[in-house]
Write a protein that holds these residues in place. Structure first.
Motif, PDB file in Angstrom:
ATOM      1  N   VAL A   1       0.846  -1.190   0.000  1.00 42.85           N
ATOM      2  CA  VAL A   1       0.000   0.000   0.000  1.00 42.85           C
ATOM      3  C   VAL A   1       0.883   1.243   0.000  1.00 42.85           C
ATOM      4  N   PHE A   2       0.807   1.998  -1.087  1.00 36.94           N
ATOM      5  CA  PHE A   2       1.572   3.233  -1.269  1.00 36.94           C
ATOM      6  C   PHE A   2       0.584   4.384  -1.457  1.00 36.94           C
ATOM      7  N   PRO A   3       0.032   4.918  -0.390  1.00 29.14           N
ATOM      8  CA  PRO A   3      -0.984   5.962  -0.553  1.00 29.14           C
ATOM      9  C   PRO A   3      -0.395   7.286  -1.045  1.00 29.14           C
ATOM     10  N   VAL A   4      -1.261   8.084  -1.643  1.00 29.90           N
ATOM     11  CA  VAL A   4      -0.877   9.416  -2.108  1.00 29.90           C
ATOM     12  C   VAL A   4      -0.844  10.368  -0.917  1.00 29.90           C
ATOM     13  N   VAL A   5       0.229  11.116  -0.821  1.00 29.12           N
ATOM     14  CA  VAL A   5       0.392  12.110   0.249  1.00 29.12           C
ATOM     15  C   VAL A   5      -0.270  13.416  -0.186  1.00 29.12           C
ATOM     16  N   PRO A   6      -1.200  13.943   0.596  1.00 26.65           N
ATOM     17  CA  PRO A   6      -1.769  15.247   0.248  1.00 26.65           C
ATOM     18  C   PRO A   6      -0.732  16.345   0.451  1.00 26.65           C
ATOM     19  N   THR A   7      -0.835  17.399  -0.342  1.00 25.40           N
ATOM     20  CA  THR A   7      -0.021  18.586  -0.089  1.00 25.40           C
ATOM     21  C   THR A   7      -0.764  19.439   0.927  1.00 25.40           C
ATOM     22  N   ILE A   8      -0.097  19.763   2.010  1.00 23.87           N
ATOM     23  CA  ILE A   8      -0.753  20.448   3.124  1.00 23.87           C
ATOM     24  C   ILE A   8      -0.598  21.962   2.966  1.00 23.87           C
ATOM     25  N   PHE A   9      -1.723  22.663   3.035  1.00 21.13           N
ATOM     26  CA  PHE A   9      -1.758  24.123   2.978  1.00 21.13           C
ATOM     27  C   PHE A   9      -2.284  24.673   4.298  1.00 21.13           C
ATOM     28  N   ASP A  10      -2.012  25.954   4.538  1.00 16.04           N
ATOM     29  CA  ASP A  10      -2.678  26.630   5.639  1.00 16.04           C
ATOM     30  C   ASP A  10      -3.999  27.206   5.142  1.00 16.04           C
ATOM     31  N   ASP A  11      -4.717  27.881   6.020  1.00 27.60           N
ATOM     32  CA  ASP A  11      -6.043  28.374   5.641  1.00 27.60           C
ATOM     33  C   ASP A  11      -5.987  29.444   4.553  1.00 27.60           C
ATOM     34  N   GLU A  12      -4.812  30.029   4.331  1.00 21.71           N
ATOM     35  CA  GLU A  12      -4.656  31.031   3.267  1.00 21.71           C
ATOM     36  C   GLU A  12      -4.186  30.406   1.965  1.00 21.71           C
ATOM     37  N   GLY A  13      -3.988  29.091   1.958  1.00 20.91           N
ATOM     38  CA  GLY A  13      -3.590  28.410   0.736  1.00 20.91           C
ATOM     39  C   GLY A  13      -2.100  28.351   0.506  1.00 20.91           C
TER      40      GLY A  13
ATOM     41  N   LEU B   1       1.789  26.803   1.402  1.00 19.51           N
ATOM     42  CA  LEU B   1       2.336  25.538   1.866  1.00 19.51           C
ATOM     43  C   LEU B   1       2.546  25.557   3.374  1.00 19.51           C
ATOM     44  N   ASP B   2       2.153  24.485   4.035  1.00 17.13           N
ATOM     45  CA  ASP B   2       2.400  24.295   5.462  1.00 17.13           C
ATOM     46  C   ASP B   2       3.377  23.123   5.579  1.00 17.13           C
ATOM     47  N   LEU B   3       4.654  23.420   5.582  1.00 18.59           N
ATOM     48  CA  LEU B   3       5.659  22.359   5.533  1.00 18.59           C
ATOM     49  C   LEU B   3       5.795  21.625   6.854  1.00 18.59           C
ATOM     50  N   GLU B   4       5.506  22.287   7.958  1.00 22.70           N
ATOM     51  CA  GLU B   4       5.503  21.573   9.232  1.00 22.70           C
ATOM     52  C   GLU B   4       4.318  20.604   9.286  1.00 22.70           C
ATOM     53  N   GLY B   5       3.173  21.062   8.793  1.00 18.60           N
ATOM     54  CA  GLY B   5       2.036  20.164   8.683  1.00 18.60           C
ATOM     55  C   GLY B   5       2.321  19.008   7.746  1.00 18.60           C
ATOM     56  N   GLN B   6       3.083  19.275   6.682  1.00 16.37           N
ATOM     57  CA  GLN B   6       3.465  18.221   5.740  1.00 16.37           C
ATOM     58  C   GLN B   6       4.262  17.130   6.451  1.00 16.37           C
TER      59      GLN B   6
ATOM     60  N   ALA C   1      10.095  22.418  -3.101  1.00 13.35           N
ATOM     61  CA  ALA C   1      10.070  22.480  -1.635  1.00 13.35           C
ATOM     62  C   ALA C   1       9.445  21.221  -1.049  1.00 13.35           C
ATOM     63  N   VAL C   2       8.347  20.751  -1.646  1.00 14.23           N
ATOM     64  CA  VAL C   2       7.685  19.538  -1.151  1.00 14.23           C
ATOM     65  C   VAL C   2       8.617  18.338  -1.271  1.00 14.23           C
ATOM     66  N   ILE C   3       9.266  18.186  -2.424  1.00 13.95           N
ATOM     67  CA  ILE C   3      10.187  17.056  -2.599  1.00 13.95           C
ATOM     68  C   ILE C   3      11.298  17.103  -1.554  1.00 13.95           C
TER      69      ILE C   3
ATOM     70  N   VAL D   1      -3.949  15.790  13.013  1.00 12.78           N
ATOM     71  CA  VAL D   1      -2.681  15.582  12.310  1.00 12.78           C
ATOM     72  C   VAL D   1      -2.211  16.892  11.682  1.00 12.78           C
ATOM     73  N   VAL D   2      -3.140  17.626  11.070  1.00 13.23           N
ATOM     74  CA  VAL D   2      -2.824  18.909  10.442  1.00 13.23           C
ATOM     75  C   VAL D   2      -3.791  19.969  10.972  1.00 13.23           C
ATOM     76  N   ARG D   3      -3.394  21.224  10.803  1.00 10.25           N
ATOM     77  CA  ARG D   3      -4.225  22.321  11.319  1.00 10.25           C
ATOM     78  C   ARG D   3      -5.327  22.726  10.350  1.00 10.25           C
ATOM     79  N   SER D   4      -5.112  22.519   9.067  1.00  3.03           N
ATOM     80  CA  SER D   4      -6.068  22.981   8.060  1.00  3.03           C
ATOM     81  C   SER D   4      -6.345  21.880   7.052  1.00  3.03           C
ATOM     82  N   ASP D   5      -7.602  21.796   6.619  1.00  2.00           N
ATOM     83  CA  ASP D   5      -7.948  20.850   5.555  1.00  2.00           C
ATOM     84  C   ASP D   5      -8.178  21.588   4.230  1.00  2.00           C
ATOM     85  N   ALA D   6      -7.558  22.761   4.093  1.00  2.00           N
ATOM     86  CA  ALA D   6      -7.768  23.587   2.909  1.00  2.00           C
ATOM     87  C   ALA D   6      -7.283  22.899   1.642  1.00  2.00           C
TER      88      ALA D   6
END
Length: 309
Positions: free
Chosen positions: A12-24, A26-31, A65-67, A272-277
């Motif tokens: 099982v290799f699930p897709v990782v969502p890209t995590i954003f803050d509420d302003e859209g 990148l939230d790299l700590e949330g990532q 940055a995500v990579i 797990v994360v602060r925003s589901d944006a």
């Protein structure tokens, strides 16, 4: 296990969502927290920058940055597949080289397409994947999904597996996926190293019956998908079928109601994360649909809802 002595990636290799803050942004700590949860939930490996990661909404510097953050934070705990899809053969090859240099175990690539009408011929697709293969030394997973609008017959996929060095994994997400997997395996033989299931595992059981050895699903409940796949792989098909029936309502909610937002909603609910944006112009899930997703999930008690508690 995600690999065995033969070096093949399975499980099982699930897709990782890209995590954003509420302003859209990148939230790299949330990532990083997202990555830790997904590994703790039993992911055999991860896939970043896929369509369910909103890769189409990211700027090039954001992709980089995500990579960087993901590969540094994973630190070899599990193999990581990096999606490098681009219409241009040269850009896709360059992205794939960069992913390999960053430590990717594999790249996932869709056939070249743009919008609803711009496609290439079968020869153009063959040459595209050959050029990408020539640029790297790691496996290529071809993502065969309706969003590309590009017909990829089982015979054509098998031919590329036989003739193009690094084309060896296939994520089949088309209608009648199990039938296509069976034909691909029959025609491609040993050249088809990894016939995989996708589309949030909505067709997981028939795809496993057809010979799928991996599944790339959404990122919200790898623990649930692992239960199904692990039971099947140890030869207990009846147990796998019962588990699939248990988890299917949640799979269906993700696949048919919430799409890529589902895992973010689950991750936010569980802390797990602060925003589901999701990134604009994608719209947030309707509150009632969100409520329905969480109601179904709570009956199953997935790790995501209690990971941070």
């Amino acid at each position: 296990m995600s690999t065995r002595n033969d070096g093949r990636y399975r499980g099982v290799f699930p897709v990782v969502p890209t995590i954003f803050d509420d302003e859209g942004k990148l939230d790299l700590e949330g990532q990083k927290r997202c990555i830790d949860f997904m590994i703790d939930a039993g992911s055999n490996g991860l896939c970043i920058l896929a369509n369910f990661s909103e890769q189409f909404a990211l700027a090039d510097d954001e992709r980089d940055a995500v990579i960087r953050v993901v590969m540094e934070h994973v630190a070899g705990r599990v193999p990581v597949i990096v999606t490098t899809t681009h219409f241009s053969s040269e850009v896709c090859a360059r992205r794939s080289r960069a992913a390999e240099s960053a430590g990717a175990a594999m790249v996932m690539v869709m056939p070249p397409y743009h919008g609803a009408t711009i496609r290439v011929t079968e020869k153009g697709g063959y040459d595209f994947f050959a050029k990408v293969s020539d640029a790297i030394r790691i496996p290529i997973m071809i993502q065969d999904a309706p969003v590309a609008g590009t017909p990829l017959s089982a015979s054509f996929l098998a031919r590329m597996a036989r003739e193009i060095a690094n084309v060896s994994y296939f994520k089949i997400e088309t209608a009648q996926a199990a039938a296509k997997l069976r034909e691909l395996i029959e025609l491609g033989g040993d050249s088809v190293v990894g016939p995989w299931d996708g589309e949030e595992a909505i067709t997981l059981m028939p795809d496993l019956d057809a010979g799928a050895t991996g599944s790339m699903t959404g990122g919200g409940y790898p623990d649930g998908i692992r239960k199904i796949v692990d039971a099947y792989m140890r030869g207990d098909r009846e147990e796998a079928a019962l588990l699939y029936q248990q988890w299917l309502p949640l799979i269906n909610y993700e696949n048919r109601q919430c799409g890529l937002a589902a895992c973010k909603i689950l991750m936010k609910e569980g802390g797990v994360v602060r925003s589901d944006a999701v990134r604009h112009p994608l719209a947030p899930v309707h509150p009632k649909i969100r409520e329905g997703l969480l109601e179904v999930a709570r009956r199953l008690d997935p790790l995501v809802l209690r990971w941070s508690r």
